[in-house]
Design an enzyme around this catalytic site. Structure first.
Site, short mmCIF file in Angstrom:
data_model
loop_
_atom_site.label_atom_id
_atom_site.label_comp_id
_atom_site.label_asym_id
_atom_site.label_seq_id
_atom_site.Cartn_x
_atom_site.Cartn_y
_atom_site.Cartn_z
CB THR A 137 -2.96 5.44 -4.26
OG1 THR A 137 -3.64 4.76 -3.05
CG2 THR A 137 -2.73 6.74 -3.80
CG MET A 229 0.01 3.80 -0.58
SD MET A 229 0.60 4.51 -1.82
CE MET A 229 0.66 2.92 -3.00
CG HIS A 230 -6.12 0.67 -2.37
ND1 HIS A 230 -6.57 -0.40 -3.01
CD2 HIS A 230 -5.69 1.64 -3.44
CE1 HIS A 230 -6.21 -0.03 -4.26
NE2 HIS A 230 -5.56 0.85 -4.41
CG ASP A 231 -6.38 0.48 4.35
OD1 ASP A 231 -7.43 -0.08 3.93
OD2 ASP A 231 -5.69 -0.56 5.07
CG PHE A 234 -10.43 2.46 -2.82
CD1 PHE A 234 -11.44 2.72 -3.51
CD2 PHE A 234 -9.37 1.87 -3.78
CE1 PHE A 234 -11.93 2.26 -4.70
CE2 PHE A 234 -9.76 1.24 -4.94
CZ PHE A 234 -11.18 1.41 -5.46
#
Length: 250
Positions: A137, A229-231, A234
């Protein structure tokens, strides 16, 4: 110096030009480019004569987002895009900043440029927030600044589709910025900066503070949500594969 990844020059009285010129890395966010940008904007902050800044790139590149190495380090949970605040440099700058995007604006590089007070695009250049092409994201405040500056529908489309758009395509979509031939972008930005520099510095600073106050206030919460969101997104194995494959040979 030609070897310096970021050039700094007083092109007119009270007008500074900051030039991203890391040819080796095509203006991706290498460590030297990040350091150079941060130092350049610190110089602007300390210069009580400066009334306007023109931020630009070299040849056909404005700014190209994360390096392969930095993306892999984020994927490995070793760093975060929040370790440096380059996305907020133009927004936090006390005087007006003009992004003269004479070249391609890619990923975080495009988002960074949009945080300027004025934006000038090139008909021939490509602009994209291509985070989702890699399977993760968006970051760099892109989820705030694209809908805010481009309008919700176009901003959402660019973020979710990760498509590439020429400047002329964005002009047809009604973006609220000048979209000029590449050779015209920097002269237009300099003329605009000179117009701004005719005003008293304290008036420029005071009005900018007022006009961007909501954006400055909103940005930290958006960054926090982007990190969350990266957690989630990604660290998938397929993201690493996409980074490796899309940078292959690049």
């Amino acid at each position: 110096m030609q070897d310096d990844p970021v050039g700094y020059s007083n092109i007119r009285d009270c007008v500074v030009q900051i030039t991203m010129q890391d040819r080796e890395h095509k203006n991706t966010f290498s460590g030297r480019l990040i350091t150079g940008l941060s130092e350049a904007f610190e110089r602007v902050r300390a210069d009580e004569r400066c009334k306007a800044v023109v931020l630009t790139g070299y040849d056909s590149y404005f700014a190209s987002g994360g390096t392969k190495e930095s993306l892999l380090q984020i994927q490995d949970r070793k760093i975060s895009f929040t370790d440096s605040n380059i996305y907020g440099l133009a927004l936090d700058c006390p005087v007006p900043v003009i992004s003269a995007m004479q070249g391609h604006g890619i990923g975080g590089g495009f988002a960074m440029g949009l945080f300027s007070d004025f934006v000038v695009l090139s008909q021939e250049s490509v602009y994209t927030t291509n985070f989702m092409q890699y399977g993760f994201t968006p970051g760099m405040g892109a989820t705030l600044v694209l809908p805010k500056k481009l309008g919700f529908s176009l901003g959402q489309e660019m973020l979710m589709s990760a498509k590439t758009y020429y400047g002329r395509d964005l002009k047809d979509r009604g973006v609220p910025f000048p979209v000029l031939r590449r050779a015209e972008v920097l002269p237009y930005a300099v003329e605009l900066a000179e117009n701004l520099a005719e005003k008293p510095r304290i008036s420029l600073i005071t009005l900018k503070d007022h006009l961007v106050s909501d954006l400055r206030a909103e940005l930290p919460s958006y960054i926090e949500r982007e990190v969350a969101m990266h957690d989630k997104t990604f660290h998938q194995p397929e993201v690493r594969d996409l980074i490796q494959s899309r940078y292959a040979g690049g």
